[in-house]
Design an enzyme around this catalytic site. Sequence first.
Site, PDB file in Angstrom:
ATOM      1  N   HIS A 203       0.801  -1.216   0.000  1.00  0.00           N
ATOM      2  CA  HIS A 203       0.000   0.000   0.000  1.00  0.00           C
ATOM      3  C   HIS A 203       0.831   1.262   0.000  1.00  0.00           C
ATOM      4  O   HIS A 203       0.396   2.303  -0.475  1.00  0.00           O
ATOM      5  CB  HIS A 203      -1.043  -0.064   1.107  1.00  0.00           C
ATOM      6  N   ARG A 310     -10.632   3.364  -1.415  1.00  0.00           N
ATOM      7  CA  ARG A 310     -10.067   2.580  -0.302  1.00  0.00           C
ATOM      8  C   ARG A 310     -10.270   3.366   0.997  1.00  0.00           C
ATOM      9  O   ARG A 310      -9.440   4.195   1.355  1.00  0.00           O
ATOM     10  CB  ARG A 310      -8.570   2.367  -0.522  1.00  0.00           C
ATOM     11  N   ARG A 346     -15.514   1.128  -1.119  1.00  0.00           N
ATOM     12  CA  ARG A 346     -15.192  -0.166  -0.498  1.00  0.00           C
ATOM     13  C   ARG A 346     -15.170  -0.019   1.014  1.00  0.00           C
ATOM     14  O   ARG A 346     -14.589   0.935   1.538  1.00  0.00           O
ATOM     15  CB  ARG A 346     -13.820  -0.659  -0.988  1.00  0.00           C
ATOM     16  N   GLU A 444     -10.752 -11.553  -4.708  1.00  0.00           N
ATOM     17  CA  GLU A 444      -9.300 -11.434  -4.511  1.00  0.00           C
ATOM     18  C   GLU A 444      -8.738 -12.623  -3.752  1.00  0.00           C
ATOM     19  O   GLU A 444      -7.555 -12.673  -3.440  1.00  0.00           O
ATOM     20  CB  GLU A 444      -8.936 -10.101  -3.838  1.00  0.00           C
ATOM     21  N   ASN A 467      -4.249  -7.434  -6.975  1.00  0.00           N
ATOM     22  CA  ASN A 467      -3.089  -7.383  -6.066  1.00  0.00           C
ATOM     23  C   ASN A 467      -3.157  -8.557  -5.091  1.00  0.00           C
ATOM     24  O   ASN A 467      -2.188  -9.294  -4.904  1.00  0.00           O
ATOM     25  CB  ASN A 467      -3.076  -6.087  -5.258  1.00  0.00           C
ATOM     26  N   ASP A 468      -4.323  -8.705  -4.479  1.00  0.00           N
ATOM     27  CA  ASP A 468      -4.461  -9.804  -3.529  1.00  0.00           C
ATOM     28  C   ASP A 468      -4.668 -11.137  -4.240  1.00  0.00           C
ATOM     29  O   ASP A 468      -4.200 -12.168  -3.765  1.00  0.00           O
ATOM     30  CB  ASP A 468      -5.612  -9.524  -2.557  1.00  0.00           C
ATOM     31  N   ARG A 478       2.743  -9.844  -0.604  1.00  0.00           N
ATOM     32  CA  ARG A 478       2.885  -8.687  -1.496  1.00  0.00           C
ATOM     33  C   ARG A 478       3.855  -7.634  -0.978  1.00  0.00           C
ATOM     34  O   ARG A 478       4.217  -6.717  -1.707  1.00  0.00           O
ATOM     35  CB  ARG A 478       1.503  -8.080  -1.817  1.00  0.00           C
ATOM     36  N   CYS A 515      -9.782  -3.844 -10.342  1.00  0.00           N
ATOM     37  CA  CYS A 515      -9.340  -2.617  -9.682  1.00  0.00           C
ATOM     38  C   CYS A 515      -7.956  -2.767  -9.054  1.00  0.00           C
ATOM     39  O   CYS A 515      -7.514  -1.901  -8.310  1.00  0.00           O
ATOM     40  CB  CYS A 515     -10.362  -2.160  -8.645  1.00  0.00           C
TER      41      CYS A 515
HETATM   42  C1  PEP Z   1      -6.436  -5.616  -4.742  1.00  0.00           C
HETATM   43  O1  PEP Z   1      -6.164  -6.446  -3.870  1.00  0.00           O
HETATM   44  O2  PEP Z   1      -6.154  -5.772  -5.942  1.00  0.00           O
HETATM   45  C2  PEP Z   1      -7.114  -4.361  -4.388  1.00  0.00           C
HETATM   46  C3  PEP Z   1      -7.546  -3.532  -5.301  1.00  0.00           C
HETATM   47  O3  PEP Z   1      -7.234  -4.091  -3.073  1.00  0.00           O
HETATM   48  P1  PEP Z   1      -6.028  -3.560  -2.170  1.00  0.00           P
HETATM   49  O4  PEP Z   1      -4.854  -3.318  -3.063  1.00  0.00           O
HETATM   50  O5  PEP Z   1      -6.516  -2.335  -1.500  1.00  0.00           O
HETATM   51  O6  PEP Z   1      -5.822  -4.690  -1.218  1.00  0.00           O
HETATM   52 MG    MG Z   2      -7.085  -6.240  -1.926  1.00  0.00          MG
END
Ligand code: PEP
Ligand code: MG
Length: 593
Positions: A203, A310, A346, A444, A467-468, A478, A515
């Site tokens: 993040h 977020r 979200r 995710e 991402n997740d 990550r 996303c």
């Molecule tokens: C993701 O996991 O791709 C996502 C958009 O959520 P975050 O990156 O906030 O965990």
């Molecule tokens: Mg995520």
Amino acid sequence: MTAEEKKQVALLKGTGVSPGIVIGKAYILERGMPEPAHFCYLKASETEGEIERFKNALKESREQLKGIKKKVEAAADGRGKEHIRIIDAHLMILKDDMLINDTIKVIRQERVNAEWALSKVLKDLMQFFGKIDDEYLRSRSFDIEHIVNRVLVNLMGKRHESVADLNAPSVVVSHDLTPADTAQMVKGTVLAFLTDVGGATSHTAIMARSLEIPAIVGLESITRSVETGDTVIIDGTTGTVIINPSESVIDVYMKRQERYKVYGRELFHYKDLPSETKDGRRIRLMGNIEMADEITSIAEHGGEGVGLYRTEFLFMNRAQLPTENEHFQAYKQVVRKISPHPAIIRTLDVGGDKLLLGDKNEEINPALGLRAIRFCLKNTDIFKTQLRGILRASATGKVKVLFPMISGIDELRLSKAILEEAKAELKAEGKPFDTNIEVGAMIEIPSAAIIADLICKEADFISIGTNDLLQYTLAIDRVNEHVAYLYEPMHPAVLRIIKSVADAAQAAGVSVGVCGEMAGEPAYALILIGLGIDQLSMNANSILKVKRLVRSVNYAEAKKICRHIVNLSTARDVEQYINAKLPELHRKEEFWV
Ligand code: PEP
Ligand code: MG
């Protein structure tokens, strides 16, 4: 550059997470763990002097915080209010009777130095907080730890480094940065940042991109390779850092810097053009935001809505939970600014690498722990307060609510049930909201992806968080730089899992978007489009380069490419195929060639 010059250049490679070229002076913020307090036994006659020293350190800490507060107040930055609230909370802690009196008592009774006494009191306080059965209150104890560390640093006569203290524009170098640190960064003062640890979808990296601050993470030894005042060149696109470069190297990079600026300006040509492929398929491009004031950037880059808000950043850097009214006001502002486009809000995704201020996650596997919807379903009062705020904002424009980290149908049903409770309460109170607010589930976690068909029966829309999804599909943390090399969006398993989710959504007639960070990279966006995704939400700064890609491809061709690549064996094969197939594809390094 001569061979001799090349030898002199110290070059480090990390993961470039936010593009741009910067040439500037380094500023070391933090090299790792703070030193433990030393022990010193005092003579009876020395204790009063020691208490005086402790009181002076408290005073110095108060002065420092007031100084930071003044600077934040002076900065014309929308995020200022949040920071002032934290600083006020920290100033209150500095006045806390228990903290002060207990430390003085330990100095007097045990005849130990102030550092030792204060550390002892802190340890007791932490143990006390650790036993509290309320997750939120427990996490607030880290505010105390944070402020006590400031007093300790002052007692030890060391300089307390903070991003907010920076006077001159600098390249911040630190072992690590939390999203709470990044949230305090002001563009212009922080030219770029470099960290030893971290990965592309941490993040901190996401924040850097949205703040348009070039950044490289996972450099492993940057805090040991650079000193404050060293000149550094940062190339956030390739992840390269050059330490103390020669004049000729600086010259080369100044030219690149100029080319990068021109490239950025040229992209603005696409701002008002429709986002559709050559054969007419509309691809909606939206923006991800962390804070309400980022919304202007989406409009500036021609985005059509907020695809991911977020909201955890509303909870960060503060001592109290946001009230329903604060939620409502923040969301209302977003809805007003983005209207007539929709805003997908979200619900809180706390945990994993998204911790609240100074929070330390004591879970052994935080990424697999009480994160996101799991936290909210355990803390339904926090959850419902937020849902009420979101619902109230839905009366002011087009709002959709999105639940993060759904792993199965039960979590989705429970979340929807709490949303219904919040609706019933608001109705009884006569407060308006959109009774038909659309409810989405983030996909995710592989379990959710596998049952996407079932989720689509109970959700109005789904949004793939790549991402997740990559983290959990490929089993790579990550934020861990040691496994960053395994972060492969083109891994056939990733492509297949996204394809199966997109197919399930299409069969159910449910809208599906992406996303995660993949959406903002043109080469990946091409694949996502070919896999059937028609809504991509990304960092506002990526919208134009993705729109350029959308307008340069045929949907039919993208589909054909995807049919082929899902059967390839490795990410490398996929990459080679894509690069060979579409040499004109907008690759990361395009502005070098
Ligand atoms: C993701 O996991 O791709 C996502 C958009 O959520 P975050 O990156 O906030 O965990
Ligand atoms: Mg995520």
